[in-house]
Design a protein around this motif. Structure first.
Motif: not given
Length: 164
Positions: A14, A77, A80, A83, A90-91, A104, A106-108
């Motif tokens: 991602k 990992s 990140q 946003d 963000c995820k 893609r 942004s989420r979270g």
């Protein structure tokens, strides 16, 4: 550097080269930067100007030796993506637009669900495409009475007149 290959490789990446990221663990925690290189065989990324380490290089033919500062890879990992609206880490999720393109987002909890654009640097190829045309392979199937079918591969070299 001496990193071994990762035991469990990430299949669907991602994070892309050119993304703006924040380092969430390590000595540069909280700093932001741009991804310079993605090493998929090790699940690691190199962030531009971050995670600097000293490397001792022995003198050899054509180069001087000494102590140099280089960027060490970070595990994926530990970074990140930022946003684009809020500027916070963000995820990443995926969504299909009405015209069918996959983007893609942004989420979270603190994410704005905004579209994260593909970096412009991905349009530039790192390795140039070969200029030489490769010969075309044709597969010809010849039916036989007893054994079914027999496949022959024929290599055809293109003439120079066909491509000019």
């Amino acid at each position: 550097m001496g990193w071994k290959a990762a035991e469990k490789l990430i299949r669907k990446w991602k994070i892309l080269r050119g993304d703006n990221v924040m380092i969430i663990r390590g000595k540069d925690k909280g700093e932001t930067g741009t991804i310079k290189r993605v090493i998929r065989s090790q699940n690691r990324v190199i962030v531009d100007g971050k995670n600097l380490v000293k490397k001792h290089i022995k003198q050899g033919q054509g180069h001087e030796g000494g102590i140099f500062t280089v960027e060490a890879p970070l595990h994926v990992s530990n970074v990140q993506v930022l946003d684009p609206v809020t500027g916070k880490p963000c995820k990443i999720g995926f969504r299909f637009l009405e015209d069918g393109t996959k983007v893609r987002v942004s989420r979270g909890q603190e994410a704005s669900s905004a579209i994260i654009p593909r970096p412009e640097i991905l349009k530039i190829r790192r390795k140039s495409r070969p200029t030489e045309r490769f010969p075309v392979m044709l597969l010809i199937t010849i039916p036989f009475v007893r054994s079914g079918a027999f496949v022959i591969a024929v290599k055809i070299s293109p003439s120079t007149d066909a491509y000019s």
